[in-house]
Design a protein around this motif. Structure first.
Motif, PDB file in Angstrom:
ATOM      1  N   ARG A 243      -0.023  15.233  16.014  1.00 47.95           N
ATOM      2  CA  ARG A 243       0.722  15.256  15.003  1.00 47.95           C
ATOM      3  C   ARG A 243       2.105  14.184  15.040  1.00 47.95           C
ATOM      4  O   ARG A 243       2.453  13.567  14.095  1.00 47.95           O
ATOM      5  CB  ARG A 243       1.303  16.618  14.796  1.00 47.95           C
ATOM      6  N   GLU A 244       2.525  14.069  16.218  1.00 48.56           N
ATOM      7  CA  GLU A 244       3.728  13.362  16.680  1.00 48.56           C
ATOM      8  C   GLU A 244       3.467  11.859  16.375  1.00 48.56           C
ATOM      9  O   GLU A 244       4.125  11.127  15.694  1.00 48.56           O
ATOM     10  CB  GLU A 244       4.295  13.804  17.832  1.00 48.56           C
ATOM     11  N   ALA A 245       2.321  11.647  16.867  1.00 46.40           N
ATOM     12  CA  ALA A 245       1.857  10.087  16.708  1.00 46.40           C
ATOM     13  C   ALA A 245       1.765   9.800  15.229  1.00 46.40           C
ATOM     14  O   ALA A 245       1.933   8.684  14.757  1.00 46.40           O
ATOM     15  CB  ALA A 245       0.575   9.868  17.580  1.00 46.40           C
ATOM     16  N   ALA A 246       0.912  10.502  14.475  1.00 52.85           N
ATOM     17  CA  ALA A 246       0.483  10.430  13.060  1.00 52.85           C
ATOM     18  C   ALA A 246       2.166  10.321  12.124  1.00 52.85           C
ATOM     19  O   ALA A 246       2.131   9.500  11.368  1.00 52.85           O
ATOM     20  CB  ALA A 246      -0.245  11.520  12.360  1.00 52.85           C
TER      21      ALA A 246
ATOM     22  N   GLY B  34       0.769  -1.028  -0.009  1.00 52.26           N
ATOM     23  CA  GLY B  34      -0.018  -0.244  -0.064  1.00 52.26           C
ATOM     24  C   GLY B  34       0.734   1.303  -0.076  1.00 52.26           C
ATOM     25  O   GLY B  34       1.925   1.455   0.363  1.00 52.26           O
ATOM     26  N   PHE B  35       0.460   2.399  -0.798  1.00 55.78           N
ATOM     27  CA  PHE B  35       1.218   3.624  -0.614  1.00 55.78           C
ATOM     28  C   PHE B  35       1.387   4.109   0.768  1.00 55.78           C
ATOM     29  O   PHE B  35       0.251   3.948   1.733  1.00 55.78           O
ATOM     30  CB  PHE B  35       0.327   4.637  -1.543  1.00 55.78           C
ATOM     31  N   PRO B  36       2.568   4.608   0.966  1.00 52.19           N
ATOM     32  CA  PRO B  36       2.790   5.179   2.423  1.00 52.19           C
ATOM     33  C   PRO B  36       1.714   6.128   2.939  1.00 52.19           C
ATOM     34  O   PRO B  36       1.144   7.172   1.951  1.00 52.19           O
ATOM     35  CB  PRO B  36       3.882   5.842   2.400  1.00 52.19           C
ATOM     36  N   CYS B  37       0.931   5.950   3.976  1.00 52.67           N
ATOM     37  CA  CYS B  37      -0.054   7.074   4.365  1.00 52.67           C
ATOM     38  C   CYS B  37      -0.411   6.507   5.875  1.00 52.67           C
ATOM     39  O   CYS B  37       0.124   5.637   6.586  1.00 52.67           O
ATOM     40  CB  CYS B  37      -1.559   6.683   3.584  1.00 52.67           C
ATOM     41  N   VAL B  38      -1.240   7.848   6.337  1.00 52.20           N
ATOM     42  CA  VAL B  38      -1.800   7.533   7.863  1.00 52.20           C
ATOM     43  C   VAL B  38      -3.131   7.971   7.683  1.00 52.20           C
ATOM     44  O   VAL B  38      -3.556   9.056   7.156  1.00 52.20           O
ATOM     45  CB  VAL B  38      -0.778   8.221   8.640  1.00 52.20           C
ATOM     46  N   THR B  39      -3.959   7.459   8.354  1.00 54.09           N
ATOM     47  CA  THR B  39      -5.389   7.823   8.631  1.00 54.09           C
ATOM     48  C   THR B  39      -5.689   8.177  10.021  1.00 54.09           C
ATOM     49  O   THR B  39      -5.160   7.572  11.081  1.00 54.09           O
ATOM     50  CB  THR B  39      -6.366   6.447   8.317  1.00 54.09           C
TER      51      THR B  39
END
Length: 215
Positions: free
Chosen positions: A96-99, A60-65
């Motif tokens: 933001r840091e966790a993401a 999967g493309f690098p991402c964060v939800t």
């Protein structure tokens, strides 16, 4: 791959003087090199696309939800996109840091798989070949043609690299196709004993939505 340039070159080969002229035409020599690199670029493009598809399916493309304070769920695919969604406010520091940590982990997984599958190398090779093809294409502007085949080679390269799709109807592609057809017609009149089947070009790959020049 039958092109007008090859057609003219092949028919001129019956004449020894024509052969000598063709061999000494710098534009035709440039076209031969561009043709080789152009084909190489397209092969590499297809290869990296196949590898990318497998990579997306497996990693999967690098991402964060994440869920923003308003309750909306958002998926971002870059640190820039993450900063745009969350902003720089102090109330978003923890989120933001966790993401960023989650995104970095996904990116590292993608990078490792890309290296292992050969996608990284294929992408790099495609870009290098594409850059080389662009350099050769630009050189046509300052390379004089000394034969009809050399002129046809210039037009052939411009059409195949520039058209978004075959028979694109927007300027300048109809005009360039017409000029190439005129060149074949005139060559047939000049050398009536030789056979010129006319313009035959491979369908250009579709790269974008509109008929426009390369950026």
């Amino acid at each position: 791959m039958a092109t007008t340039a090859w057609t003219l070159e092949g028919n001129a080969s019956a004449d020894g003087a024509g052969n000598a002229n063709l061999r000494s035409d710098p534009a035709l020599a440039l076209w031969r090199e561009w043709e080789r690199v152009h084909k190489q670029t397209e092969r590499l493009c297809r290869k990296q696309q196949r590898l990318e598809t497998r990579l997306v399916e497996s990693v999967g493309f690098p991402c964060v939800t994440l869920r923003v304070p308003e309750g909306e769920q958002v998926t971002v695919h870059s640190i820039e996109g993450l900063n745009e969604v969350l902003g720089k406010g102090p109330d978003m520091v923890a989120l933001r840091e966790a993401a960023e940590v989650e995104f970095a982990a996904h990116q590292a997984c993608w990078d490792a798989a890309a290296e292992e599958t050969g996608y990284t190398a294929a992408l790099r090779a495609e870009r290098e070949a594409g850059d080389r093809a662009e350099d050769l294409l630009e050189a046509f502007a300052t390379t004089p043609a000394t034969t009809l085949a050399g002129v046809a080679g210039k037009l052939d390269a411009v059409l195949r690299e520039g058209e978004a799709w075959e028979e694109c109807s927007e300027f300048p592609w109809p005009q360039i196709r017409s000029a190439l057809s005129d060149l074949v017609r005139i060559a047939e009149q000049m050398v009536p004993e030789q056979f010129f089947p006319g313009e035959r070009r491979p369908k250009p790959r579709r790269r974008r939505a509109g008929c426009c020049f390369r950026a």
